[in-house]
Scaffold this active site. Structure first.
Site, PDB file in Angstrom:
ATOM      1  N   LYS A 233       0.823  -1.218   0.000  1.00 49.50           N
ATOM      2  CA  LYS A 233       0.000   0.000   0.000  1.00 49.50           C
ATOM      3  C   LYS A 233       0.854   1.264   0.000  1.00 49.50           C
ATOM      4  O   LYS A 233       2.044   1.238   0.326  1.00 49.50           O
ATOM      5  CB  LYS A 233      -0.988  -0.053   1.163  1.00 49.50           C
ATOM      6  CG  LYS A 233      -2.093  -1.079   0.830  1.00 49.50           C
ATOM      7  CD  LYS A 233      -3.243  -1.074   1.774  1.00 49.50           C
ATOM      8  CE  LYS A 233      -4.287  -2.074   1.256  1.00 49.50           C
ATOM      9  NZ  LYS A 233      -5.315  -2.387   2.239  1.00 49.50           N
ATOM     10  N   ARG A 267      -3.350 -10.104   4.941  1.00 48.30           N
ATOM     11  CA  ARG A 267      -3.792 -10.214   3.530  1.00 48.30           C
ATOM     12  C   ARG A 267      -2.614  -9.785   2.660  1.00 48.30           C
ATOM     13  O   ARG A 267      -2.168  -8.636   2.746  1.00 48.30           O
ATOM     14  CB  ARG A 267      -5.001  -9.293   3.344  1.00 48.30           C
ATOM     15  CG  ARG A 267      -5.629  -9.325   1.980  1.00 48.30           C
ATOM     16  CD  ARG A 267      -6.863  -8.415   1.954  1.00 48.30           C
ATOM     17  NE  ARG A 267      -7.484  -8.399   0.648  1.00 48.30           N
ATOM     18  CZ  ARG A 267      -7.078  -7.667  -0.373  1.00 48.30           C
ATOM     19  NH1 ARG A 267      -6.046  -6.848  -0.238  1.00 48.30           N
ATOM     20  NH2 ARG A 267      -7.714  -7.724  -1.528  1.00 48.30           N
TER      21      ARG A 267
HETATM   22  N1  HH2 Z   1      -7.408  -3.984   0.851  1.00 48.63           N
HETATM   23  C1  HH2 Z   1      -7.744  -3.980  -0.451  1.00 48.63           C
HETATM   24  C2  HH2 Z   1      -8.846  -4.720  -0.900  1.00 48.63           C
HETATM   25  N2  HH2 Z   1      -9.563  -5.475  -0.044  1.00 48.63           N
HETATM   26  N3  HH2 Z   1      -9.957  -6.270   2.130  1.00 48.63           N
HETATM   27  C3  HH2 Z   1      -9.647  -6.288   3.437  1.00 48.63           C
HETATM   28  N4  HH2 Z   1     -10.375  -7.022   4.297  1.00 48.63           N
HETATM   29  N5  HH2 Z   1      -8.594  -5.567   3.927  1.00 48.63           N
HETATM   30  C4  HH2 Z   1      -7.815  -4.793   3.131  1.00 48.63           C
HETATM   31  O1  HH2 Z   1      -6.878  -4.133   3.645  1.00 48.63           O
HETATM   32  C5  HH2 Z   1      -8.134  -4.746   1.738  1.00 48.63           C
HETATM   33  C6  HH2 Z   1      -9.234  -5.510   1.271  1.00 48.63           C
HETATM   34  C7  HH2 Z   1      -6.950  -3.177  -1.419  1.00 48.63           C
HETATM   35  O2  HH2 Z   1      -5.882  -3.899  -1.930  1.00 48.63           O
HETATM   36  P1  HH2 Z   1      -5.883  -4.690  -3.337  1.00 48.63           P
HETATM   37  O3  HH2 Z   1      -6.940  -5.749  -3.337  1.00 48.63           O
HETATM   38  O4  HH2 Z   1      -4.523  -5.195  -3.582  1.00 48.63           O
HETATM   39  O5  HH2 Z   1      -6.159  -3.593  -4.431  1.00 48.63           O
HETATM   40  P2  HH2 Z   1      -7.438  -3.148  -5.243  1.00 48.63           P
HETATM   41  O6  HH2 Z   1      -8.485  -2.718  -4.263  1.00 48.63           O
HETATM   42  O7  HH2 Z   1      -6.924  -2.022  -6.107  1.00 48.63           O
HETATM   43  O8  HH2 Z   1      -7.930  -4.325  -6.033  1.00 48.63           O
END
Ligand code: HH2
Length: 292
Positions: A233, A267
């Protein structure tokens, strides 16, 4: 008590056919984004064959479960209609339904998507809005027995990074999560189905994120399971002056700190490395318990 670290409570997480034991060792949730625009792996797993290869790799790398998402929630991400979100993840869930060994969570705020994912065997609902966008997710968890992750987000992905302000970020996030939990319980979700998540990067400055990590033991007023997602992040990038593909070590450091502060689940994109790092943190927590 000489240990610097709080004891991590042991808990059971019920997720339909799966029962996960939390607290003895950290659970690693592998990220599979089937989106064209996720901030770090957007476009990489969009083609179903690529996504399926990655699913197999996660097993080899030691993941405990896989989080499948079809809508990016990065700052300023445009909303995606549920039909499109579903089209993106359905092939992966169809494949996973044919005997994939790990539990699957679906990263969605929409009950239309969640319902279809549950039909294909998903066992955890990951709601980054903490039931603010579609409270029917709680009904689905209650009816199906799926676990429910309640995450804190300020506003929505379009507004969340506009001058985030809190009275006391840890207190404010904890109160928000208490309200989400009460809402879930009122709809019939049991304690053993609920996980809370401070929502690192969702409507927070870098300082807010670091403070939440530093104050993690104060987040859960009742010893509930905590999930932390810091992987790649931007607060890490800001601190280190590094782009998204250079944030692996920063992510590992943040996740180790989270585990020592009591996180039960992390995660992660970089699964193999994360498993190795959190196993060391687990050993330190075990030594702290032995000494207590
Ligand atoms: N962060 C993201 C998405 N989903 N779910 C939970 N429970 N906790 C988190 O910190 C979280 C999440 C964002 O990260 P990412 O999936 O890599 O990116 P994007 O939202 O751009 O798909």
């Amino acid at each position: 008590m000489r240990s610097a670290f709080p004891a991590r409570p042991h808990r059971t997480l019920r997720a339909r056919a799966h029962t996960l034991s939390l607290g003895e060792r950290t659970v690693v949730m592998a990220i599979l984004n089937c989106t064209p625009d996720s901030f770090s792996d957007g476009g990489r797993h969009e083609a179903p064959t690529r996504a399926l290869e990655r699913l197999e790799q996660f097993v080899d790398e030691g993941a405990d479960w896989v989080d499948v998402g079809g809508e990016s929630t990065r700052p300023n991400a445009p909303p995606v209609p549920w039909e499109e979100e579903w089209q993106r993840i359905a092939p992966v869930l169809e494949q996973a339904a044919r005997g994939y060994p790990l539990p699957i969570s679906v990263d969605t705020t929409k009950s239309e998507v969640a319902e279809r994912a549950l039909d294909l065997g998903a066992s955890i609902l990951n709601d980054v809005s903490g039931l603010r966008f579609d409270p029917r997710l709680a009904d689905l968890a209650a009816e199906s027995g799926a676990a429910l992750i309640l995450m804190h987000m300020r506003g929505n992905p379009r507004t969340m990074q506009i001058s985030p302000e809190y009275h006391d970020v840890t207190e404010d996030v904890a109160s928000f999560l208490e309200r989400s939990i009460a809402q879930a319980q009122a709809r019939g979700v049991t304690d053993e189905q609920i996980v809370i998540d401070p929502g690192i990067g969702f409507g927070k400055t870098a300082e807010h994120n670091f403070r939440l990590l530093a104050e993690l033991p104060h987040l859960s007023r009742s010893g509930r399971p905590i999930l932390v997602g810091a992987s790649r992040k931007s607060f890490l990038g800001k601190s280190l002056g590094l782009e998204v593909d250079q944030r692996r070590e920063g992510s590992l450091a943040a996740h180790v700190a989270a585990v020592l502060g009591g996180a039960h689940i992390v995660r992660a994109h970089d699964v193999r490395e994360t498993v190795r790092a959190v196993r060391i943190a687990d050993e330190i927590l075990r030594a702290a318990l032995d000494e207590a």
